[in-house]
Design an enzyme around this catalytic site. Sequence first.
Site, PDB file in Angstrom:
ATOM      1  CB  CYS A  64     -25.509 -28.534  23.987  1.00 17.29           C
ATOM      2  SG  CYS A  64     -23.963 -29.249  24.581  1.00 17.29           S
ATOM      3  CB  CYS A  67     -24.396 -32.792  21.640  1.00 18.04           C
ATOM      4  SG  CYS A  67     -25.650 -32.250  22.827  1.00 18.04           S
ATOM      5  CB  CYS A 113     -25.662 -30.964  27.722  1.00 16.87           C
ATOM      6  SG  CYS A 113     -26.506 -31.687  26.298  1.00 16.87           S
ATOM      7  CB  CYS A 116     -22.982 -34.353  24.899  1.00 14.10           C
ATOM      8  SG  CYS A 116     -22.898 -32.587  25.276  1.00 14.10           S
ATOM      9  CB  CYS A 136     -25.923 -18.990  36.562  1.00 11.73           C
ATOM     10  SG  CYS A 136     -24.567 -17.857  36.394  1.00 11.73           S
TER      11      CYS A 136
END
Length: 147
Positions: A64, A67, A113, A116, A136
């Site tokens: 991510c 984070c 995510c 976060c 995607c």
Amino acid sequence: MVSEAISKKEIERVKFESKDLHKPDEYWREHLTEEAFYVCRQQGTEAPYSGKLLHNKDTGLYHCTCCQSALFSSENKYDSGCGWPSFDAPINEQVIRFLDDFSHGMVRTEIRCAACDSHLGHVFEDGPKTTGLRFCVNSVSLIFNKK
């Protein structure tokens, strides 16, 4: 399927750990590029075929942008032809949060995510036979760490 390039033990080490990363927009504006803020925090979409990770074929893990939680493995990346990096599965189910998305006159499933709440993209049920799913994902919402 996990190959020798990325061992099952390595993936187990990067399993989701609960993080208190729900920060205000002001924090993210200061720490992200304008495009990353638009995509990750305002549920935007980068232009198709524009992402730097679309054609990445290196072995490693995708994290991510906000984070740095590990989300996807190169072992699950494939070329779907849609214009964004596509994966048939995350590294494990706990790292992704699924939300109904009725924007733009469509019915879709948004993926974020779990650590976060960063917008990643969408998941569709038109993926390869391995899982039938196509995650995607916007390139700007990911950081790639080469193995």
